[in-house]
Design a protein around this motif. Sequence first.
Motif, mmCIF file in Angstrom:
data_model
loop_
_atom_site.group_PDB
_atom_site.id
_atom_site.type_symbol
_atom_site.label_atom_id
_atom_site.label_comp_id
_atom_site.label_asym_id
_atom_site.label_seq_id
_atom_site.Cartn_x
_atom_site.Cartn_y
_atom_site.Cartn_z
ATOM 1 N N LEU A 77 0.826 -1.218 0.000
ATOM 2 C CA LEU A 77 0.000 0.000 0.000
ATOM 3 C C LEU A 77 0.854 1.260 0.000
ATOM 4 O O LEU A 77 0.699 2.103 -0.900
ATOM 5 N N PRO A 78 1.776 1.449 0.967
ATOM 6 C CA PRO A 78 2.606 2.663 0.903
ATOM 7 C C PRO A 78 3.496 2.697 -0.329
ATOM 8 O O PRO A 78 3.748 3.767 -0.879
ATOM 9 N N LEU A 79 3.976 1.529 -0.793
ATOM 10 C CA LEU A 79 4.835 1.504 -1.981
ATOM 11 C C LEU A 79 4.074 2.024 -3.207
ATOM 12 O O LEU A 79 4.568 2.907 -3.932
ATOM 13 N N LEU A 80 2.870 1.502 -3.425
ATOM 14 C CA LEU A 80 2.104 1.906 -4.603
ATOM 15 C C LEU A 80 1.590 3.343 -4.479
ATOM 16 O O LEU A 80 1.592 4.088 -5.465
ATOM 17 N N GLY B 283 14.809 2.399 -22.311
ATOM 18 C CA GLY B 283 15.631 1.231 -22.038
ATOM 19 C C GLY B 283 14.773 0.016 -21.803
ATOM 20 O O GLY B 283 13.543 0.108 -21.697
ATOM 21 N N LEU B 284 15.403 -1.134 -21.710
ATOM 22 C CA LEU B 284 14.686 -2.368 -21.445
ATOM 23 C C LEU B 284 13.948 -2.291 -20.114
ATOM 24 O O LEU B 284 12.800 -2.718 -19.995
ATOM 25 N N LEU B 285 14.623 -1.744 -19.094
ATOM 26 C CA LEU B 285 14.014 -1.565 -17.780
ATOM 27 C C LEU B 285 13.866 -0.081 -17.490
ATOM 28 O O LEU B 285 14.843 0.660 -17.513
ATOM 29 N N GLU B 286 12.642 0.333 -17.203
ATOM 30 C CA GLU B 286 12.365 1.727 -16.868
ATOM 31 C C GLU B 286 11.565 1.753 -15.568
ATOM 32 O O GLU B 286 11.556 0.784 -14.811
ATOM 33 N N GLY B 287 10.880 2.845 -15.328
ATOM 34 C CA GLY B 287 10.153 2.978 -14.069
ATOM 35 C C GLY B 287 9.087 1.926 -13.863
ATOM 36 O O GLY B 287 8.971 1.343 -12.770
ATOM 37 N N ILE C 213 8.842 -0.837 -10.783
ATOM 38 C CA ILE C 213 7.722 -0.910 -9.843
ATOM 39 C C ILE C 213 7.128 -2.314 -9.824
ATOM 40 O O ILE C 213 6.830 -2.877 -8.758
ATOM 41 N N LEU C 214 6.960 -2.909 -11.004
ATOM 42 C CA LEU C 214 6.431 -4.274 -11.070
ATOM 43 C C LEU C 214 7.363 -5.256 -10.348
ATOM 44 O O LEU C 214 6.910 -6.182 -9.670
#
Length: 204
Positions: free
Chosen positions: A57-60, A153-157, A161-162
């Motif tokens: 919850l706080p992360l999202l 890039g291949l990995l972004e935000g 997060i996922l």
Amino acid sequence: MLDSHLRPLIDPMLNRAGKVLSGVGVTANSVTLAGLGLGLAAAAMLAFGLPGGLALLPLLLGRVLDGLDGAVARVTGRTDFGGYLDITCDFAFYGAIPLAFALRDPGNAVVAAFLLATFYLNGASFLGFAIMAEKRGITTTVQGQKSLYYSAGLLEGAETILFFVALCLWPDAFRPMALVFGALCLVTTGARVMLARRIFGVDG
């Protein structure tokens, strides 16, 4: 990789919320700091061994605020300091999650150190590219209106997060997931370096 595809879907909602927040006097920088606070709270929960699902919850919520700060700034006016604060808080959050898993279980320490090292390299390639792009007057709006040049890039935000969500859901699988994600960070860094070589050229 996913950010440019998600932007058209989430930006209209963020922009509407940004107008509401700015209308009641909320500043973009305060939203940025609140988002960091929630992200660090999630990291602390993980570090103290609480169930990973509780940290979701706080992360999202923190990541939602990370998107809202830009929406508020587009209404009230973007500033260089706001962009600087935003990227600094992003990297503080990104570093806090691997550290949390190292504190949660000392057996994770080596893998967490590897993941942090790949984050460091990926971040350096990202920021270095942004500096060179600014120097040459290169701009892009593929990732939305940003204070910095956001090289794809291949990995972004979104992917990060996922990944963090997956870590919260399956914290006992931290080591294999972190090794895979760290390896993909290295691939992203290498691809960005090759792109920089092509765009910026080689001395001599």
